[in-house]
Design an enzyme around this catalytic site. Structure first.
Site, PDB file in Angstrom:
ATOM      1  NE  ARG A 108      42.073  71.124  34.023  1.00 11.92           N
ATOM      2  CZ  ARG A 108      43.369  70.887  34.052  1.00 11.92           C
ATOM      3  NH1 ARG A 108      43.932  70.206  33.076  1.00 11.92           N
ATOM      4  NH2 ARG A 108      44.107  71.324  35.043  1.00 11.92           N
ATOM      5  CE  LYS A 130      19.847  67.640  40.301  1.00 12.77           C
ATOM      6  NZ  LYS A 130      18.948  67.362  41.427  1.00 12.77           N
ATOM      7  CD  GLU A 172      12.034  58.885  41.805  1.00  8.95           C
ATOM      8  OE1 GLU A 172      11.539  59.973  41.467  1.00  8.95           O
ATOM      9  OE2 GLU A 172      12.669  58.744  42.874  1.00  8.95           O
ATOM     10  CE  LYS A 214      15.909  64.000  35.608  1.00 13.89           C
ATOM     11  NZ  LYS A 214      16.661  63.056  36.407  1.00 13.89           N
ATOM     12  CD  GLU A 224      17.302  70.563  42.179  1.00 11.55           C
ATOM     13  OE1 GLU A 224      17.859  69.632  41.606  1.00 11.55           O
ATOM     14  OE2 GLU A 224      16.878  70.505  43.323  1.00 11.55           O
ATOM     15  NE  ARG A 228      17.478  68.490  37.353  1.00  6.63           N
ATOM     16  CZ  ARG A 228      18.508  68.009  36.697  1.00  6.63           C
ATOM     17  NH1 ARG A 228      19.252  68.819  35.944  1.00  6.63           N
ATOM     18  NH2 ARG A 228      18.839  66.741  36.745  1.00  6.63           N
ATOM     19  CG  ASN A 232      13.815  67.883  44.503  1.00  2.24           C
ATOM     20  OD1 ASN A 232      14.410  66.925  44.024  1.00  2.24           O
ATOM     21  ND2 ASN A 232      14.356  69.092  44.596  1.00  2.24           N
ATOM     22  CG  HIS A 235      12.272  62.895  45.904  1.00  2.00           C
ATOM     23  ND1 HIS A 235      11.124  62.622  45.191  1.00  2.00           N
ATOM     24  CD2 HIS A 235      13.205  62.041  45.425  1.00  2.00           C
ATOM     25  CE1 HIS A 235      11.372  61.656  44.320  1.00  2.00           C
ATOM     26  NE2 HIS A 235      12.624  61.285  44.444  1.00  2.00           N
ATOM     27  CG  HIS A 239      15.597  62.055  49.858  1.00  2.00           C
ATOM     28  ND1 HIS A 239      15.928  63.116  49.051  1.00  2.00           N
ATOM     29  CD2 HIS A 239      15.725  60.938  49.094  1.00  2.00           C
ATOM     30  CE1 HIS A 239      16.220  62.659  47.843  1.00  2.00           C
ATOM     31  NE2 HIS A 239      16.105  61.353  47.847  1.00  2.00           N
ATOM     32  CG  HIS A 249      14.562  56.143  46.289  1.00  2.00           C
ATOM     33  ND1 HIS A 249      14.984  57.269  46.949  1.00  2.00           N
ATOM     34  CD2 HIS A 249      14.040  56.567  45.114  1.00  2.00           C
ATOM     35  CE1 HIS A 249      14.741  58.335  46.195  1.00  2.00           C
ATOM     36  NE2 HIS A 249      14.167  57.930  45.073  1.00  2.00           N
TER      37      HIS A 249
END
Ligand code: NAD
Length: 345
Positions: A108, A130, A172, A214, A224, A228, A232, A235, A239, A249
């Protein structure tokens, strides 16, 4: 070394930019730490990890799975790891995402930290909390938001990165500057040669400034639901291009940034001269600004994006370099700018 602190709901992260791997034992207790790394990074840097127990996983996106996480759980069980242990992900974004997820769920939740070894992981993946794995072709479908206790960025580790991996990171970096910091964008324009040569002082400033952006955004919206989403930028289209055309990428995100910038101009938000600066900076870092896109399949892939909510897509546009906003757009309104990626300007 310069530090940044990120206060998350689950924990706070200490981010050490320009730190040395040799000082890892200042961040975690060697006797109660397990390192997770991938095959490639272990081959390159395994000697520097002598004395630390190491769990090795496969390299590449195909290793970002629940099976890999299960393998880590079994190794932890075999090593008799209890809740007092710390897991350290030593590698690129994949190692960080997988290690963060394994640590957040084993018993946990164990404490964990990262030593990111790609530029993309130093400026992006290792920070923000994340983590997770892919499922049935859907990226990052399973995961948690849990902050690492520390992130140690040693820029010397970037010296062995293949050029394409560096480009992934620079795409990025340009994204972060474009959405939040016009002065940082100008710095990138001025120092691009030094950046590409991995000049230590310039890289350290780049990683620090990108992370400062960031961290500010994640601190305002860790899970998000609003701010946040700006991360993206480029993206949604990027993507889809990555998926349909199999581009790296960084290359796909570069084209996504161009599409989003041109849509910003078409909607009367950003001036054309700013679109040109963005395209020139991407080109200067060896990233594409046009490509023989197959618009139909790319639009279909956007339609299947799991980040969609109903008919509208939360699309990130720019008011100018350094200022972003999220605008709901329909899939159809993207057709023109995606078609335009085929054309020289
Ligand atoms: N959690 C987040 O917020 C976040 C953000 C962005 C990206 N990501 C994830 O990050 C992943 C991509 O990360 P990445 O681009 O670092 O890819 P990666 O982890 O696959 O690393 C790229 C390749 O470089 C190798 N490598 C790593 N360090 C090296 C070094 N110093 N020298 C030579 N080779 C080295 C790796 O073994 C791998 O083969 C994706 O799965 C993406 O979803 C996560």
């Amino acid at each position: 070394m310069r530090g940044i602190r990120l206060e998350g709901a689950s924990a706070s992260s200490v981010i050490a930019v320009g730190e040395s791997l040799s000082r890892l034992n200042r961040y975690c207790d060697e006797a109660r730490t397990i390192i997770v790394t991938d095959r490639v990074v272990k081959t390159l840097y395994g000697e520097r990890l002598s004395g630390w127990p190491v769990i090795e996983i496969g390299a590449g996106e195909t290793s970002k799975t629940l099976e890999t996480v299960e393998g880590i759980y079994r190794s932890l069980l075999g090593l008799g790891v209890d809740r007092s242990f710390c897991l350290v992900g030593f590698g690129g974004g994949i190692v960080c995402d997988v290690t963060g997820f394994a640590a957040s769920t084993y018993l946990r939740g164990l404490q964990f930290g990262f030593v990111p070894t790609t530029l993309l992981a130093q400026v992006d993946a290792a920070v923000g909390g994340k983590n997770g794995v892919n499922l049935d072709g859907y990226k990052n479908l399973i995961g948690t938001f849990t902050q690492p206790a520390f992130v140690l960025c040693d820029h010397d580790l970037l010296a062995t990165l293949p050029e394409e991996e560096l480009k992934n990171g620079f795409a990025e970096v340009i994204k972060e500057a474009a959405i939040a910091d016009g002065r940082f964008f100008t710095f990138l324009e001025e120092k691009r040669q030094d950046a590409l040569r991995l000049n230590r002082r310039v890289i350290s400033r780049i990683v620090y400034d990108a992370l400062a952006i960031k961290v500010a955004i994640v601190s305002a919206d860790e899970r998000e639901s609003g701010e946040r989403r700006k991360l993206n930028f480029g993206h949604t289209v990027g993507h889809a291009i990555e998926k349909v055309h199999g581009l790296s990428h960084g290359r796909a995100i570069s084209l996504g940034i161009v599409a989003a910038s041109r849509l910003s101009e078409a909607m009367g938000l950003m001036e054309e001269k700013d679109v040109r600066r963005i395209e020139e900076l991407l080109s200067a870092f060896g990233l594409p600004v046009r490509y023989g896109i197959e618009t139909g399949p790319v639009l279909d892939a956007i339609g299947k994006d799991k980040k969609r909510e109903g008919e509208k897509i939360h699309f990130v546009l720019l008011d100018r370099i350094g200022k972003a906003r999220t605008v709901p757009v329909t899939q159809d309104s993207l057709k023109g700018v995606i078609d335009d990626l085929r054309q020289p300007r």
